[in-house]
Design an enzyme around this catalytic site. Sequence first.
Site, short mmCIF file in Angstrom:
data_model
loop_
_atom_site.label_atom_id
_atom_site.label_comp_id
_atom_site.label_asym_id
_atom_site.label_seq_id
_atom_site.Cartn_x
_atom_site.Cartn_y
_atom_site.Cartn_z
CB SER A 142 -0.89 0.01 1.25
OG SER A 142 -1.54 1.26 1.41
CE1 TYR A 155 -4.41 -1.80 4.82
CE2 TYR A 155 -3.42 0.35 4.49
CZ TYR A 155 -3.96 -0.81 3.97
OH TYR A 155 -4.03 -0.98 2.60
#
Length: 269
Positions: A142, A155
């Site tokens: 990501s 995350y």
Amino acid sequence: MKLHDKIIVVTGGGSGLGRELVLALLSKGASVAAVDVNAAALEETVKLAGMNSANLATYTLNIADRAAVEALPERVISRFGAVDGIINNAGVIQPFVKLKDLDYAAIDRVMNVNLFGTLYMTKAFLPHLLARPEAHITNISSMGGFLPVPGQTIYGASKAAVKLMTEGLSSELQGTNVRVTVVFPGAMGTNIAVNSGVMETLQLKAGEAPPVKMLGPDKAARIILDGIENNRYRVLVGSDARFMDAIYRLHPQRAARFILNQMSGLLSQ
């Protein structure tokens, strides 16, 4: 690795980017094993595949369940005869809160799915991939895996771990038939982005910076598959990911401050 006639496993294949990867692979003439925790979502992917669904098999399981993942390669090989590649796309995001307010149940879920799920899939399939004439592993990290996003700290930590694991694996596999790609998507119009509240915050504060344009998951899928077919080491998906990668390399603290300013409205709630 050209994808025509290859057999590819895609996690998170029931929705969002994963579904678009499945459909795009099928359109390229690949056979696909789509994995997802949501059986109904997988059924919808099969419907959307239409005539190509003859080359699609679905497997409902939680990639955080190591025993279930370890049994998966034989199930896929039993159906297709071999496996040529895996795309570890499945992931979850944390509630949009600061670390001090994040409970351990949420922390465990994010780490178990994003990091350990990717690890389990890679470990389970790697021996079979090494036995193929050519093979490919693609792990979806990501933009938050190289750039800190307040409110998504765990995350980001899970995706940073995916980044380093993938890059280390690439080095370990030099001289073998298996190529490895790590992918860094920016903002996309999928459920994971919308549910996080990230995009709404960026748009609210767009007066301080150019507005973020969400990339469609179908276009993101095409970019990722192009990266696989060209054996790219890393793939940045979206203009925001490319821009923030460049800024973070030049001035990490300034890039972190920029993102903090974008997130501050949501974090103050």
